[in-house]
Structure formats: C-alpha cells, structure tokens
Design a protein around this motif. Structure first.
Motif, PDB file in Angstrom:
ATOM      1  N   TRP A   1       1.137  -1.178  -0.051  1.00 17.15           N
ATOM      2  CA  TRP A   1      -0.010  -0.039   0.105  1.00 17.15           C
ATOM      3  C   TRP A   1       0.818   1.076   0.102  1.00 17.15           C
ATOM      4  O   TRP A   1       1.631   1.426   0.641  1.00 17.15           O
ATOM      5  CB  TRP A   1      -0.878   0.080   1.157  1.00 17.15           C
ATOM      6  CG  TRP A   1      -1.981   1.082   1.164  1.00 17.15           C
ATOM      7  CD1 TRP A   1      -2.759   1.433   0.222  1.00 17.15           C
ATOM      8  CD2 TRP A   1      -2.728   1.403   2.609  1.00 17.15           C
ATOM      9  NE1 TRP A   1      -4.018   2.223   0.523  1.00 17.15           N
ATOM     10  CE2 TRP A   1      -3.648   2.330   1.916  1.00 17.15           C
ATOM     11  CE3 TRP A   1      -2.366   1.246   3.990  1.00 17.15           C
ATOM     12  CZ2 TRP A   1      -4.453   2.790   2.965  1.00 17.15           C
ATOM     13  CZ3 TRP A   1      -3.116   1.889   4.770  1.00 17.15           C
ATOM     14  CH2 TRP A   1      -4.124   2.804   4.068  1.00 17.15           C
ATOM     15  N   ILE A   2       0.347   2.205  -0.686  1.00 12.20           N
ATOM     16  CA  ILE A   2       1.150   3.425  -0.816  1.00 12.20           C
ATOM     17  C   ILE A   2       0.182   4.597  -0.874  1.00 12.20           C
ATOM     18  O   ILE A   2      -0.504   4.542  -1.674  1.00 12.20           O
ATOM     19  CB  ILE A   2       2.380   3.682  -1.622  1.00 12.20           C
ATOM     20  CG1 ILE A   2       1.822   3.457  -3.365  1.00 12.20           C
ATOM     21  CG2 ILE A   2       3.339   2.739  -1.660  1.00 12.20           C
ATOM     22  CD1 ILE A   2       3.011   4.027  -4.319  1.00 12.20           C
ATOM     23  N   VAL A   3      -0.029   5.475  -0.091  1.00 14.13           N
ATOM     24  CA  VAL A   3      -0.913   6.558  -0.237  1.00 14.13           C
ATOM     25  C   VAL A   3      -0.009   7.974   0.141  1.00 14.13           C
ATOM     26  O   VAL A   3       0.783   7.889   1.038  1.00 14.13           O
ATOM     27  CB  VAL A   3      -1.914   6.492   0.856  1.00 14.13           C
ATOM     28  CG1 VAL A   3      -2.960   7.693   0.727  1.00 14.13           C
ATOM     29  CG2 VAL A   3      -2.715   5.108   0.813  1.00 14.13           C
ATOM     30  N   PHE A   4      -0.268   8.816  -0.885  1.00 10.95           N
ATOM     31  CA  PHE A   4       0.620  10.247  -0.628  1.00 10.95           C
ATOM     32  C   PHE A   4      -0.249  11.309  -0.696  1.00 10.95           C
ATOM     33  O   PHE A   4      -1.442  11.308  -1.328  1.00 10.95           O
ATOM     34  CB  PHE A   4       1.785  10.096  -1.554  1.00 10.95           C
ATOM     35  CG  PHE A   4       1.519   9.777  -2.909  1.00 10.95           C
ATOM     36  CD1 PHE A   4       1.366  10.781  -3.934  1.00 10.95           C
ATOM     37  CD2 PHE A   4       1.428   8.532  -3.443  1.00 10.95           C
ATOM     38  CE1 PHE A   4       1.167  10.474  -5.256  1.00 10.95           C
ATOM     39  CE2 PHE A   4       1.190   8.081  -4.905  1.00 10.95           C
ATOM     40  CZ  PHE A   4       1.182   9.051  -5.871  1.00 10.95           C
ATOM     41  N   ASN A   5       0.275  12.644  -0.739  1.00  9.16           N
ATOM     42  CA  ASN A   5      -0.360  13.820  -0.868  1.00  9.16           C
ATOM     43  C   ASN A   5      -1.799  13.916   0.446  1.00  9.16           C
ATOM     44  O   ASN A   5      -2.718  14.529   0.016  1.00  9.16           O
ATOM     45  CB  ASN A   5      -0.756  14.195  -2.131  1.00  9.16           C
ATOM     46  CG  ASN A   5       0.445  14.287  -2.989  1.00  9.16           C
ATOM     47  OD1 ASN A   5       1.418  14.353  -2.563  1.00  9.16           O
ATOM     48  ND2 ASN A   5       0.023  14.435  -4.434  1.00  9.16           N
ATOM     49  N   ILE A   6      -1.506  13.279   1.320  1.00 13.98           N
ATOM     50  CA  ILE A   6      -2.730  13.321   2.262  1.00 13.98           C
ATOM     51  C   ILE A   6      -2.311  14.658   3.047  1.00 13.98           C
ATOM     52  O   ILE A   6      -1.119  14.931   3.609  1.00 13.98           O
ATOM     53  CB  ILE A   6      -2.248  11.898   3.465  1.00 13.98           C
ATOM     54  CG1 ILE A   6      -2.294  10.682   2.709  1.00 13.98           C
ATOM     55  CG2 ILE A   6      -3.489  12.144   4.749  1.00 13.98           C
ATOM     56  CD1 ILE A   6      -2.049   9.626   3.768  1.00 13.98           C
ATOM     57  N   PRO A   7      -3.474  15.523   3.129  1.00 16.75           N
ATOM     58  CA  PRO A   7      -3.057  16.796   3.856  1.00 16.75           C
ATOM     59  C   PRO A   7      -2.883  16.874   5.120  1.00 16.75           C
ATOM     60  O   PRO A   7      -3.002  15.828   5.911  1.00 16.75           O
ATOM     61  CB  PRO A   7      -4.521  17.645   3.789  1.00 16.75           C
ATOM     62  CG  PRO A   7      -5.317  16.903   2.425  1.00 16.75           C
ATOM     63  CD  PRO A   7      -4.627  15.366   2.555  1.00 16.75           C
ATOM     64  N   ALA A   8      -1.704  17.997   5.410  1.00 16.62           N
ATOM     65  CA  ALA A   8      -1.346  17.935   6.835  1.00 16.62           C
ATOM     66  C   ALA A   8      -2.506  18.305   7.894  1.00 16.62           C
ATOM     67  O   ALA A   8      -2.038  17.805   9.065  1.00 16.62           O
ATOM     68  CB  ALA A   8      -0.453  19.339   6.852  1.00 16.62           C
ATOM     69  N   THR A   9      -3.477  18.523   7.550  1.00 12.47           N
ATOM     70  CA  THR A   9      -4.714  18.715   8.425  1.00 12.47           C
ATOM     71  C   THR A   9      -5.254  17.270   8.907  1.00 12.47           C
ATOM     72  O   THR A   9      -6.023  17.350   9.836  1.00 12.47           O
ATOM     73  CB  THR A   9      -5.864  19.615   7.851  1.00 12.47           C
ATOM     74  OG1 THR A   9      -6.093  18.831   6.692  1.00 12.47           O
ATOM     75  CG2 THR A   9      -5.271  21.037   7.618  1.00 12.47           C
ATOM     76  N   ILE A  10      -4.889  16.365   8.442  1.00 12.84           N
ATOM     77  CA  ILE A  10      -5.403  14.976   8.450  1.00 12.84           C
ATOM     78  C   ILE A  10      -4.502  14.272   9.435  1.00 12.84           C
ATOM     79  O   ILE A  10      -3.261  14.496   9.421  1.00 12.84           O
ATOM     80  CB  ILE A  10      -5.437  14.025   7.197  1.00 12.84           C
ATOM     81  CG1 ILE A  10      -6.449  14.757   6.201  1.00 12.84           C
ATOM     82  CG2 ILE A  10      -6.002  12.869   7.462  1.00 12.84           C
ATOM     83  CD1 ILE A  10      -7.767  14.970   6.706  1.00 12.84           C
ATOM     84  N   GLU A  11      -5.175  13.491  10.481  1.00 17.89           N
ATOM     85  CA  GLU A  11      -4.323  12.790  11.424  1.00 17.89           C
ATOM     86  C   GLU A  11      -4.594  11.386  11.488  1.00 17.89           C
ATOM     87  O   GLU A  11      -4.520  10.633  12.479  1.00 17.89           O
ATOM     88  CB  GLU A  11      -4.515  13.476  12.798  1.00 17.89           C
ATOM     89  CG  GLU A  11      -4.040  14.851  12.850  1.00 17.89           C
ATOM     90  CD  GLU A  11      -3.999  15.575  14.084  1.00 17.89           C
ATOM     91  OE1 GLU A  11      -4.776  15.039  14.951  1.00 17.89           O
ATOM     92  OE2 GLU A  11      -3.243  16.451  14.482  1.00 17.89           O
ATOM     93  N   GLY A  12      -5.116  10.821  10.395  1.00 15.38           N
ATOM     94  CA  GLY A  12      -5.454   9.365  10.481  1.00 15.38           C
ATOM     95  C   GLY A  12      -6.305   9.050   9.181  1.00 15.38           C
ATOM     96  O   GLY A  12      -6.645   9.776   8.312  1.00 15.38           O
ATOM     97  N   LEU A  13      -6.582   7.602   9.041  1.00 15.21           N
ATOM     98  CA  LEU A  13      -7.267   7.072   7.930  1.00 15.21           C
ATOM     99  C   LEU A  13      -8.028   6.068   8.480  1.00 15.21           C
ATOM    100  O   LEU A  13      -7.951   5.421   9.432  1.00 15.21           O
ATOM    101  CB  LEU A  13      -6.431   6.279   6.916  1.00 15.21           C
ATOM    102  CG  LEU A  13      -5.527   7.150   6.096  1.00 15.21           C
ATOM    103  CD1 LEU A  13      -4.535   6.367   5.222  1.00 15.21           C
ATOM    104  CD2 LEU A  13      -5.934   8.307   5.401  1.00 15.21           C
ATOM    105  N   ALA A  14      -9.399   6.250   7.942  1.00 13.00           N
ATOM    106  CA  ALA A  14     -10.530   5.151   8.515  1.00 13.00           C
ATOM    107  C   ALA A  14     -10.255   3.863   8.055  1.00 13.00           C
ATOM    108  O   ALA A  14      -9.480   3.554   6.965  1.00 13.00           O
ATOM    109  CB  ALA A  14     -11.882   5.666   7.805  1.00 13.00           C
ATOM    110  N   LEU A  15     -10.845   2.878   8.735  1.00  9.08           N
ATOM    111  CA  LEU A  15     -10.855   1.493   8.340  1.00  9.08           C
ATOM    112  C   LEU A  15     -11.219   1.287   6.992  1.00  9.08           C
ATOM    113  O   LEU A  15     -12.268   1.894   6.637  1.00  9.08           O
ATOM    114  CB  LEU A  15     -11.573   0.479   9.239  1.00  9.08           C
ATOM    115  CG  LEU A  15     -11.683  -0.949   9.025  1.00  9.08           C
ATOM    116  CD1 LEU A  15     -10.282  -1.673   9.252  1.00  9.08           C
ATOM    117  CD2 LEU A  15     -12.938  -1.364   9.948  1.00  9.08           C
TER     118      LEU A  15
END
Length: 184
Positions: A89-103
């Motif tokens: 898995w690779i995920v990028f460009n996640i904004p700095a305001t985000i502090e996690g990812l949902a299930l």
C-alpha cells in the motif's frame, strides 16, 4: 534548535526519527493491531490462497513535527521472496490537516480529498493485504507514516513504492512505524 535522533522502541521494532530538542515523538497507531501482533483477518489479502477481508487498517498519527505539509502512508513486506520486498500500500499527498485514515480507506472513497493511492506489487492501485507464501516463516509488515515538508509529491496513481521512496527521500521530517506479522 538542533535536531537529534530519537530511538523509538517497542516489543517488535526500533525506529529512528529526527526531532528538534524537546519535541514530542511522532507516532502512529491502529485499532486493528499493536506492534508485534499478528495481523487480523480483516486486513489480510483476499486472493492467492489467502482468505482475508482485504480492508486497509484504521490509522491515527500524533505529534507531527512543525513544518509538516503532507503525509505519506506505506505498507511494506521486507521478507517477501522477491529479493526487493513487496509494496502492499502507498498513499501520498495526504493533507497536513489529516491525522489518520478510516478502516478500509484503501478500497473506498474514505481517503481524504487530494490523497492518491499508488500502484502496489499486486499490480493494482489501492490496498493489498498480507499474503505470504504458504509455509514461509511469518513475514514482517512495516506500516509507516512519513511527515513531509512539501504539500504534494509530483506523482500520480501509477507511482510505485520504489519511485515514491525516491521522490520523498529529501522531504521527510519524521517517520513513525508499526511492525506487525503474518504467516500461513
């Protein structure tokens, strides 16, 4: 402030991150597993003889360093019998305001706006859970969150794990990891 290397030690891994003196430690955690634990069936691959639900794990990260402009999340198996490991898995460009990812964010529209999932070694975009060869010793799966000093990586959904690692190497402010295991 002068940065220093801080070892982060848990029951199954040692990770190093560079932090300014007095800064809080950048960490990542998941509701699905603790460091060193076996991956649950919910995040195991569905295919190649594996019978999991193939849902990406819930993640939350804390204490990103000052100057963080985006995040990258990767899941990598260094024990895969390929000679070069396996990108799950690779995920990028996640904004700095985000502090996690949902299930299950890796296979649904639950990713934050602007985030991009790249190409895995399964030959597809999105999350691909653990599925080591039958009879292999349990593999280590390293889930990493990188805090970057840039808002966007110049890449798209065809980007591979190796290419992403190259593109972010000069932009990493901190890295937090969880190592889990799975064998069959």
């Amino acid at each position: 402030m002068r940065p220093y290397l801080l070892p982060i030690i848990t029951s199954s891994f040692v990770a190093f991150t560079t932090l300014p003196l007095g800064a809080a430690t950048f960490t990542v955690e998941s509701e699905q597993f603790q460091p060193g634990e076996t991956m649950p069936q919910s995040i195991i691959y569905q295919g190649f003889g594996c019978k999991g639900d193939n849902m990406s794990p819930q993640l939350s990260w804390h204490n990103a360093p000052k100057g963080t402009k985006s995040y990258v999340v990767t899941l990598f198996d260094p024990d895969a019998p390929t000679g070069v490991g396996w990108w799950h898995w690779i995920v990028f460009n996640i904004p700095a305001t985000i502090e996690g990812l949902a299930l299950d964010a890796g296979s649904s529209p639950k990713l934050p706006p602007g985030s991009i999932q790249g190409y895995t070694d399964f030959g597809t975009q999105g999350y691909g859970g653990a599925c080591p060869p039958l009879g292999d010793k349990p593999h280590n799966y390293i889930l990493s969150v990188y805090a970057l000093d840039v808002a966007q990586i110049p890449a798209d959904q065809t980007t591979t794990g190796a290419k992403l690692a190259f593109l972010i190497k000069d932009h990493i402010l901190a890295k937090a990891t969880i190592t889990t295991k799975y064998g069959r």
